[in-house]
Design an enzyme around this catalytic site. Structure first.
Site, PDB file in Angstrom:
ATOM      1  N   LYS A 143       0.878  -1.244  -0.198  1.00 18.55           N
ATOM      2  CA  LYS A 143      -0.020   0.058   0.098  1.00 18.55           C
ATOM      3  C   LYS A 143       0.957   1.192  -0.029  1.00 18.55           C
ATOM      4  O   LYS A 143       0.737   2.186  -0.742  1.00 18.55           O
ATOM      5  CB  LYS A 143      -0.973   0.073   1.125  1.00 18.55           C
ATOM      6  N   GLU A 145      10.585  -4.950   4.325  1.00 19.84           N
ATOM      7  CA  GLU A 145      10.528  -6.163   3.832  1.00 19.84           C
ATOM      8  C   GLU A 145      10.318  -6.431   2.259  1.00 19.84           C
ATOM      9  O   GLU A 145      11.017  -7.033   1.445  1.00 19.84           O
ATOM     10  CB  GLU A 145       9.486  -7.218   4.701  1.00 19.84           C
ATOM     11  N   GLY A 199      -5.045  -1.978   4.789  1.00 23.40           N
ATOM     12  CA  GLY A 199      -4.114  -3.052   4.558  1.00 23.40           C
ATOM     13  C   GLY A 199      -4.749  -4.406   4.714  1.00 23.40           C
ATOM     14  O   GLY A 199      -4.685  -5.312   3.908  1.00 23.40           O
ATOM     15  N   ARG A 200      -5.196  -4.499   5.808  1.00 21.81           N
ATOM     16  CA  ARG A 200      -5.700  -5.963   6.305  1.00 21.81           C
ATOM     17  C   ARG A 200      -7.249  -6.285   5.650  1.00 21.81           C
ATOM     18  O   ARG A 200      -7.741  -7.104   6.120  1.00 21.81           O
ATOM     19  CB  ARG A 200      -5.420  -6.057   7.851  1.00 21.81           C
ATOM     20  N   GLU A 211      -4.200  -6.616  15.008  1.00 26.17           N
ATOM     21  CA  GLU A 211      -3.778  -5.160  14.457  1.00 26.17           C
ATOM     22  C   GLU A 211      -5.100  -4.236  14.428  1.00 26.17           C
ATOM     23  O   GLU A 211      -4.645  -3.278  14.663  1.00 26.17           O
ATOM     24  CB  GLU A 211      -3.427  -5.419  12.910  1.00 26.17           C
ATOM     25  N   HIS A 216      -3.974 -33.229  18.085  1.00 24.22           N
ATOM     26  CA  HIS A 216      -2.931 -34.011  18.409  1.00 24.22           C
ATOM     27  C   HIS A 216      -1.722 -33.210  19.048  1.00 24.22           C
ATOM     28  O   HIS A 216      -0.545 -33.745  18.997  1.00 24.22           O
ATOM     29  CB  HIS A 216      -2.443 -34.773  17.485  1.00 24.22           C
ATOM     30  N   LYS A 241       9.610  -0.191  13.952  1.00 28.24           N
ATOM     31  CA  LYS A 241      10.139   0.029  12.825  1.00 28.24           C
ATOM     32  C   LYS A 241      11.287   1.155  13.001  1.00 28.24           C
ATOM     33  O   LYS A 241      12.227   1.039  12.101  1.00 28.24           O
ATOM     34  CB  LYS A 241       9.079   0.404  11.914  1.00 28.24           C
TER      35      LYS A 241
HETATM   36  O1  F6P Z   1       3.360  -2.936   9.606  1.00 29.25           O
HETATM   37  C1  F6P Z   1       2.069  -3.170   9.666  1.00 29.25           C
HETATM   38  C2  F6P Z   1       1.666  -2.909   8.191  1.00 29.25           C
HETATM   39  O2  F6P Z   1       1.512  -1.488   7.934  1.00 29.25           O
HETATM   40  C3  F6P Z   1       0.183  -3.627   7.937  1.00 29.25           C
HETATM   41  O3  F6P Z   1      -0.842  -2.842   8.636  1.00 29.25           O
HETATM   42  C4  F6P Z   1       0.380  -3.882   6.629  1.00 29.25           C
HETATM   43  O4  F6P Z   1      -0.630  -4.521   6.023  1.00 29.25           O
HETATM   44  C5  F6P Z   1       1.631  -4.164   6.300  1.00 29.25           C
HETATM   45  O5  F6P Z   1       2.160  -3.547   7.333  1.00 29.25           O
HETATM   46  C6  F6P Z   1       2.273  -3.872   4.814  1.00 29.25           C
HETATM   47  O6  F6P Z   1       1.847  -2.653   4.698  1.00 29.25           O
HETATM   48  P1  F6P Z   1       2.278  -2.144   2.854  1.00 29.25           P
HETATM   49  O7  F6P Z   1       1.129  -2.699   2.247  1.00 29.25           O
HETATM   50  O8  F6P Z   1       2.073  -0.804   3.120  1.00 29.25           O
HETATM   51  O9  F6P Z   1       3.508  -2.764   2.516  1.00 29.25           O
END
Ligand code: F6P
Length: 539
Positions: free
Chosen positions: A202, A208, A263-264, A349, A380, A502
């Site tokens: 987003k 990452e 995002g979620r 979240e 199990h 972060k």
């Molecule tokens: O760090 C949490 C977060 O902001 C989530 O809310 C989000 O889904 C995820 O990181 C990824 O964010 P982006 O889509 O901006 O890479």
């Protein structure tokens, strides 16, 4: 624990009255001769069924819980969300995931959403048919979705769940972790000439995702793909298209989402491009239609019969009155393997917060720890604790009545286990019953054979795992989260709690990789860890 709403204190009183009552007595023929308990507490909506009868609830409980939902303004919050009001005030945004699956032409952003969806469908069809090729003319056989959190968990969960609808021509892969092993394990086995990377973020700034995206680009180039041909292998999905173009993705290969999609809550948007490529635009529409079915149910059904409201309020009952710390989601479906992980982000979240909307801090618990694992595997592993541990863990069982595979007698066994677990958790085993099982020679075993029972479970019933039923199931949980947020008076659509780690992560990374050992001051523990890692990284 206090909440000023009148129904809250009425529920506290009610809890004291029924906390020692046993569900097995409520189900006993003497008290329920017809019997009607299951029927009375089973509801349907959006094509799904929910049996709430094995919960520690009676008519009075439900009445008070619904009253609490009303007093908390659940309906007002729901309507504000659907209308596109700023329901996420700390970020000044609407939360319009429901608009992404709305069919009504007067729904917010209808034209914009339809245009982006058409662009997605055109692209997905081209990839699926083989019309879109890599730079050497080979058809695309591997789609690698690079994203994290909401840009990963939803698409990964859905693609896995609907594997039986997936085109056999294309393999879907999901890479999220900054641990290079995640990307490496995917790319070491695939041919770059047949690979399409979808970079989903987003913000398009997430550490990452950007790290993985850059490594992926290097991998293409190192394997002979000219920079000028990268457009054949890279598309981007973001609410920040300028940043995507800056990264080097061709403008026409950018799919837009918008700041009003959290995002979620975003798998319904272009974030679901990997889903659409896997199952096709028509099935993607079915997924949306299922979610829309649940949206309609949530908006129109009376609160007393409203699945997201009941699921949410029963969750509040355990969290805030019984004091349960966690709740388990147990899908008896391998296809729903990633649902618990997806729900962890959705629930925790969204509602793992202490600041209320009015700026005060809560003095009652909010989101419980959400966890889970498909059945029967969990049986199990950790079910021992659920049956005999001293803590109560409410459970959502999810049973899919028709299998999506052809294998003989597996399904009755799977369903039998699901239903038997909820029965056992409810009934338990009394001391007297345990004595019979232990036999006269082993009285010392009796305490170990006693099951307290009275452990609450809800069983969600899905007729068959289709794109439509899955859409409804996901939307059910989305709305449940909103219901609970309303009662807790918190904003479920922001996530400030992820920021501090972060910020510090960047400082620590600089210290780990700095040429000189002159690192920033840290506490002695962090400093020692950095020193150890600096030495190891130099090796
Ligand atoms: O760090 C949490 C977060 O902001 C989530 O809310 C989000 O889904 C995820 O990181 C990824 O964010 P982006 O889509 O901006 O890479």
């Amino acid at each position: 624990m206090t909440n000023p709403l009148p129904a809250w204190s009425a529920l506290q009183t009610h809890y004291e009255q029924i906390r020692n009552e046993k569900m097995r007595d409520w189900f006993a023929p003497a008290n329920d001769p017809a019997p009607t308990r299951a029927e009375r507490y089973t509801y349907t909506g959006g094509g799904l069924g929910a049996d709430f009868s094995k919960n520690r609830i009676n008519d009075a409980t439900l009445k008070l819980l619904v009253q609490l939902a009303r007093e908390a303004g659940v309906e007002k919050r729901r309507d504000a969300m659907f209308a596109g009001e700023v329901v996420n005030p700390t970020e000044g945004r609407a939360a319009l995931h429901t608009a992404l699956r709305a069919t009504e032409p007067d729904a917010p952003f209808h034209a914009q959403i339809a245009a982006e969806r058409a662009k997605m469908a055109k692209f997905a069809d081209a990839v699926r048919s083989g019309a879109w090729t890599g730079y050497t003319g080979k058809r695309i056989r591997h789609v690698v979705n690079i994203g994290i959190g909401g840009s990963d968990l939803g698409p990964k969960m859905v693609v896995h769940a609907l594997k039986h609808l997936e085109t056999p021509e294309i393999h879907s892969h999901f890479v999220s972790n900054v641990d290079g092993a995640d990307l490496w394990r995917v790319i070491e086995d695939i041919d770059p000439e047949e690979t399409l990377a979808i970079i989903v973020s987003k913000t398009f700034t997430t550490l990452e995702t950007m790290t993985n995206a850059r490594s992926m680009r290097d991998w293409f180039v190192q394997h002979g793909c000219p920079e000028s041909a990268l457009a054949k292998h890279f598309v981007g999905v973001s609410a920040n298209p300028a940043e995507v173009v800056k990264f080097g993705i061709a403008k026409e290969n950018v799919f837009e989402m918008w700041d009003w999609v959290g995002g979620r809550y975003s798998l319904w948007s272009a974030v679901g491009l990997s889903i659409m490529i896997a199952i096709g635009p028509q099935q993607f529409d079915e997924l949306l239609a299922g979610a829309h079915d649940m949206d309609k149910h949530f908006r129109e059904a009376p609160l007393e019969k409203n699945l997201p409201v009941l699921l949410g309020m029963i969750g509040i009952w355990y969290r805030n009155f019984f004091g349960s710390q966690s709740y388990l989601v147990a899908p008896y479906s391998e296809a729903l393997h990633y649902l618990p992980a997806y729900l962890q982000q959705l629930e925790m979240e969204s509602n793992g917060k202490s600041a209320r909307l009015d700026g005060q801090f809560v003095d009652y618990p909010t989101a419980a720890v959400t966890w889970g694992e498909p059945g029967t595997n969990g049986q199990h592993a950790f079910f021992q604790m659920l049956h005999q541990g001293p803590t109560i863990v409410p459970i959502d069982f999810i049973a899919v009545l028709t299998p999506e595979h052809p294998l003989g007698d597996h399904h009755p066994k799977l369903l039998a286990n699901c239903f038997a677990q909820s029965e056992a958790l409810m009934l338990g085993r009394t001391e007297e019953e345990a004595r019979k099982v232990a036999g006269p020679d082993k009285p010392e075993l009796v305490p170990h054979l006693v099951f307290p029972g009275n452990r609450p479970t809800t069983t969600l019933l899905v007729d068959a795992l289709t794109a439509r039923s899955l859409g409804a199931l996901i939307a059910l949980y989305e709305h449940k989260v909103l219901v609970q947020a309303s009662v807790w008076n918190i904003n479920p659509f922001d996530q400030w709690g992820v920021e501090l780690g972060k910020i510090l992560g960047k400082v620590v990374e600089a210290d780990l990789t700095a040429a000189s050992a002159d690192v920033k001051p840290h506490d002695s523990s962090t400093a020692a860890l950095i020193a150890r890692a600096r030495a190891a990284l130099k090796r």
